[in-house]
Design a protein around this motif. Structure first.
Motif, PDB file in Angstrom:
ATOM      1  N   LYS A  41      47.044  44.457  -7.243  1.00 44.67           N
ATOM      2  CA  LYS A  41      47.332  45.168  -5.840  1.00 44.67           C
ATOM      3  C   LYS A  41      46.940  44.633  -4.705  1.00 44.67           C
ATOM      4  O   LYS A  41      47.535  45.017  -3.780  1.00 44.67           O
ATOM      5  CB  LYS A  41      46.076  46.492  -6.305  1.00 44.67           C
ATOM      6  CG  LYS A  41      46.478  47.655  -7.294  1.00 44.67           C
ATOM      7  CD  LYS A  41      44.939  48.600  -7.407  1.00 44.67           C
ATOM      8  CE  LYS A  41      45.287  49.268  -8.333  1.00 44.67           C
ATOM      9  NZ  LYS A  41      44.355  50.574  -8.509  1.00 44.67           N
ATOM     10  N   LYS A  42      46.668  43.589  -4.800  1.00 46.84           N
ATOM     11  CA  LYS A  42      46.481  42.522  -3.696  1.00 46.84           C
ATOM     12  C   LYS A  42      45.598  43.204  -2.738  1.00 46.84           C
ATOM     13  O   LYS A  42      45.672  43.019  -1.425  1.00 46.84           O
ATOM     14  CB  LYS A  42      47.846  42.058  -2.970  1.00 46.84           C
ATOM     15  CG  LYS A  42      48.681  41.586  -4.008  1.00 46.84           C
ATOM     16  CD  LYS A  42      49.846  41.011  -3.267  1.00 46.84           C
ATOM     17  CE  LYS A  42      50.866  40.067  -4.042  1.00 46.84           C
ATOM     18  NZ  LYS A  42      52.129  39.932  -3.278  1.00 46.84           N
ATOM     19  N   SER A  43      44.626  44.130  -3.072  1.00 43.36           N
ATOM     20  CA  SER A  43      43.680  44.788  -2.398  1.00 43.36           C
ATOM     21  C   SER A  43      42.598  43.908  -1.694  1.00 43.36           C
ATOM     22  O   SER A  43      42.338  44.090  -0.277  1.00 43.36           O
ATOM     23  CB  SER A  43      42.786  45.720  -3.095  1.00 43.36           C
ATOM     24  OG  SER A  43      42.242  45.261  -4.210  1.00 43.36           O
ATOM     25  N   ALA A  44      42.167  42.824  -2.056  1.00 43.64           N
ATOM     26  CA  ALA A  44      41.185  41.997  -1.271  1.00 43.64           C
ATOM     27  C   ALA A  44      41.937  41.179  -0.065  1.00 43.64           C
ATOM     28  O   ALA A  44      41.494  41.124   0.988  1.00 43.64           O
ATOM     29  CB  ALA A  44      40.623  40.715  -2.401  1.00 43.64           C
ATOM     30  N   GLN A  45      43.160  40.809  -0.590  1.00 45.61           N
ATOM     31  CA  GLN A  45      44.136  40.094   0.411  1.00 45.61           C
ATOM     32  C   GLN A  45      44.494  41.138   1.650  1.00 45.61           C
ATOM     33  O   GLN A  45      44.353  40.609   2.754  1.00 45.61           O
ATOM     34  CB  GLN A  45      45.409  39.802  -0.549  1.00 45.61           C
ATOM     35  CG  GLN A  45      46.445  38.924   0.707  1.00 45.61           C
ATOM     36  CD  GLN A  45      47.626  38.654   0.144  1.00 45.61           C
ATOM     37  OE1 GLN A  45      47.772  38.743  -1.279  1.00 45.61           O
ATOM     38  NE2 GLN A  45      48.763  38.479   0.681  1.00 45.61           N
ATOM     39  N   TYR A  46      44.706  42.134   1.192  1.00 46.37           N
ATOM     40  CA  TYR A  46      45.091  43.225   2.032  1.00 46.37           C
ATOM     41  C   TYR A  46      43.877  43.333   2.932  1.00 46.37           C
ATOM     42  O   TYR A  46      43.734  43.504   4.591  1.00 46.37           O
ATOM     43  CB  TYR A  46      45.537  44.627   1.889  1.00 46.37           C
ATOM     44  CG  TYR A  46      45.448  45.744   2.725  1.00 46.37           C
ATOM     45  CD1 TYR A  46      46.445  45.810   3.650  1.00 46.37           C
ATOM     46  CD2 TYR A  46      44.471  46.681   2.822  1.00 46.37           C
ATOM     47  CE1 TYR A  46      46.626  46.854   4.645  1.00 46.37           C
ATOM     48  CE2 TYR A  46      44.527  47.557   3.889  1.00 46.37           C
ATOM     49  CZ  TYR A  46      45.656  47.934   4.692  1.00 46.37           C
ATOM     50  OH  TYR A  46      45.632  48.810   5.709  1.00 46.37           O
ATOM     51  N   ASN A  50      43.583  42.493   7.039  1.00 48.34           N
ATOM     52  CA  ASN A  50      43.441  43.309   7.893  1.00 48.34           C
ATOM     53  C   ASN A  50      42.122  43.363   8.670  1.00 48.34           C
ATOM     54  O   ASN A  50      42.229  43.748  10.081  1.00 48.34           O
ATOM     55  CB  ASN A  50      43.125  44.680   7.183  1.00 48.34           C
ATOM     56  CG  ASN A  50      43.446  46.412   8.088  1.00 48.34           C
ATOM     57  OD1 ASN A  50      44.285  46.260   8.863  1.00 48.34           O
ATOM     58  ND2 ASN A  50      42.295  46.955   7.872  1.00 48.34           N
ATOM     59  N   ALA A  51      41.221  42.729   8.160  1.00 46.08           N
ATOM     60  CA  ALA A  51      39.842  42.269   8.985  1.00 46.08           C
ATOM     61  C   ALA A  51      40.376  41.486  10.113  1.00 46.08           C
ATOM     62  O   ALA A  51      39.741  41.412  11.274  1.00 46.08           O
ATOM     63  CB  ALA A  51      38.867  42.071   7.999  1.00 46.08           C
ATOM     64  N   HIS A 218      37.598  50.932  -7.880  1.00 47.17           N
ATOM     65  CA  HIS A 218      37.693  51.453  -6.570  1.00 47.17           C
ATOM     66  C   HIS A 218      36.230  51.716  -5.985  1.00 47.17           C
ATOM     67  O   HIS A 218      35.952  51.669  -5.111  1.00 47.17           O
ATOM     68  CB  HIS A 218      38.288  52.856  -6.574  1.00 47.17           C
ATOM     69  CG  HIS A 218      37.317  54.235  -6.907  1.00 47.17           C
ATOM     70  ND1 HIS A 218      37.056  54.362  -8.066  1.00 47.17           N
ATOM     71  CD2 HIS A 218      36.738  54.796  -6.030  1.00 47.17           C
ATOM     72  CE1 HIS A 218      36.439  55.412  -7.973  1.00 47.17           C
ATOM     73  NE2 HIS A 218      35.934  55.933  -6.651  1.00 47.17           N
ATOM     74  N   MET A 219      35.307  51.716  -7.108  1.00 43.22           N
ATOM     75  CA  MET A 219      33.929  52.087  -6.482  1.00 43.22           C
ATOM     76  C   MET A 219      33.507  50.569  -5.889  1.00 43.22           C
ATOM     77  O   MET A 219      32.514  50.658  -5.168  1.00 43.22           O
ATOM     78  CB  MET A 219      32.904  52.336  -7.890  1.00 43.22           C
ATOM     79  CG  MET A 219      32.707  51.064  -8.646  1.00 43.22           C
ATOM     80  SD  MET A 219      31.608  51.601 -10.295  1.00 43.22           S
ATOM     81  CE  MET A 219      32.157  53.060 -10.858  1.00 43.22           C
ATOM     82  N   PHE A 220      34.117  49.530  -6.123  1.00 48.54           N
ATOM     83  CA  PHE A 220      33.745  48.193  -5.396  1.00 48.54           C
ATOM     84  C   PHE A 220      34.447  48.213  -4.133  1.00 48.54           C
ATOM     85  O   PHE A 220      33.667  47.521  -3.323  1.00 48.54           O
ATOM     86  CB  PHE A 220      33.994  46.950  -6.349  1.00 48.54           C
ATOM     87  CG  PHE A 220      33.460  47.052  -7.732  1.00 48.54           C
ATOM     88  CD1 PHE A 220      31.841  46.901  -7.994  1.00 48.54           C
ATOM     89  CD2 PHE A 220      34.158  47.196  -8.814  1.00 48.54           C
ATOM     90  CE1 PHE A 220      31.441  47.068  -9.204  1.00 48.54           C
ATOM     91  CE2 PHE A 220      33.756  47.328 -10.233  1.00 48.54           C
ATOM     92  CZ  PHE A 220      32.455  47.263 -10.367  1.00 48.54           C
ATOM     93  N   PHE A 221      35.580  48.837  -3.920  1.00 49.08           N
ATOM     94  CA  PHE A 221      36.190  48.647  -2.543  1.00 49.08           C
ATOM     95  C   PHE A 221      35.738  49.514  -1.861  1.00 49.08           C
ATOM     96  O   PHE A 221      35.904  49.402  -0.398  1.00 49.08           O
ATOM     97  CB  PHE A 221      37.468  48.666  -3.000  1.00 49.08           C
ATOM     98  CG  PHE A 221      38.073  47.545  -3.910  1.00 49.08           C
ATOM     99  CD1 PHE A 221      37.931  46.166  -3.603  1.00 49.08           C
ATOM    100  CD2 PHE A 221      39.026  47.813  -5.091  1.00 49.08           C
ATOM    101  CE1 PHE A 221      38.422  45.239  -4.417  1.00 49.08           C
ATOM    102  CE2 PHE A 221      39.367  46.896  -5.806  1.00 49.08           C
ATOM    103  CZ  PHE A 221      39.050  45.641  -5.624  1.00 49.08           C
TER     104      PHE A 221
END
Length: 282
Positions: A41-46, A50-51, A218-221
């Motif tokens: 999902k590239k959630s960490a990259q996003y 974003n930060a 999702h509980m970690f993000f």
């Protein structure tokens, strides 16, 4: 019954080392599934990109103390009390499920690693907490499944309808907690007890082995995203959202001529808008 360690009695059939190896394997599956989920999902990259963008757009620099205060607020609201839920029923259901899961998992690990055999007598409080955690999981999970999930105004699905990957997490949770209790309550009943134990292990494996496809990660993000949201609001970057203006400022009123009409002492009746209905769903 609820004051006895079920895993100690299981040691007569399954070696404690095998139970401990299973727990370690489940932990590794969670770690691997979360990493794969992040890569896919590239959630960490996003999140980090974003930060970085928000830092460039910031209008003020936050000190360590202010960041710590925001982190504590995030923990107190979004993590410990699930304050982001506007619907009190959804919030209570989530809290029962979350704390039940934590209590159940922690006590399971303690019982298996510290008191794996009948000779290792566990403090009575630990089996009691283990059963309490499973019961809380069932209460919160079944409340969500049979009441909140089937609310037509929110998700609108029948209780017997499965939503594919979207339901893997809750099915795994409910199956694990339900059959854990049934296994414990039927201890000594032979084949029936072993059936419940097999189902307990099967649903546990489903829960921890399907992290890549389920909503487990999702509980970690969620806490990190909530903290980032507080940061961008405090440092003025606002994630490309409009600035918060002082509506009494003449320059702002000149830029937005309709402000006196709609925000003055006698604004026109525009209806209840978002306040038309209480937050009954999510």
């Amino acid at each position: 019954m609820i004051a006895s360690n079920p895993f100690a009695e299981l040691a007569a059939v399954i070696p404690p080392a095998a139970m401990q190896a299973y727990v370690v394997l489940m932990l590794l599956l969670v770690v691997a599934g979360t990493i794969l989920d992040m890569r896919h999902k590239k959630s960490a990259q996003y999140f980090f990109e974003n930060a970085r963008k928000a830092k460039k757009n910031a209008t003020r620099t936050l000190g360590t103390g202010e960041k710590s205060a925001l982190a504590l607020k995030t923990v107190a609201k979004e993590v410990l009390t699930s304050g982001e839920f506007g619907n009190p029923k959804r919030r209570i259901s989530h809290l029962f499920t979350m704390y039940g899961f934590i209590i159940f998992i922690v006590t399971t690990a303690i019982l298996i690693f510290a008191y794996p055999t009948p000779e290792d007598s566990a403090p009575t409080i630990l089996p009691l907490l283990w059963h309490l955690g499973a019961a809380m999981l069932c209460l919160g999970g079944y409340w969500f499944w049979f009441s909140i999930r089937v609310d037509v105004a929110s998700e609108g699905v029948k209780w017997y309808q499965l939503n594919g990957r979207g339901d893997l997490f809750i099915i795994g949770l409910l199956g694990m907690a339900t059959f854990a209790l049934l296994w414990s309550f039927t201890m000594g009943l032979g084949a029936l007890n072993m059936l419940f134990f097999v189902l307990f292990v099967a649903f546990s494996t489903l829960l921890f082995g399907s992290v890549y496809w389920s909503k487990f990660a999702h509980m970690f993000f969620k806490p990190a995203a909530a903290f980032q949201k507080r940061l961008i609001k405090a440092d003025g970057s606002r994630e490309n959202m409009p600035a918060i203006y002082d509506l009494s400022d003449p320059e702002v009123q000149a830029r937005f001529p309709d402000i006196p009409t709609y925000m003055g002492a006698r604004p026109p009746n525009m209806g209840l808008g978002i306040k038309r209905e209480a937050p009954n769903h999510f």
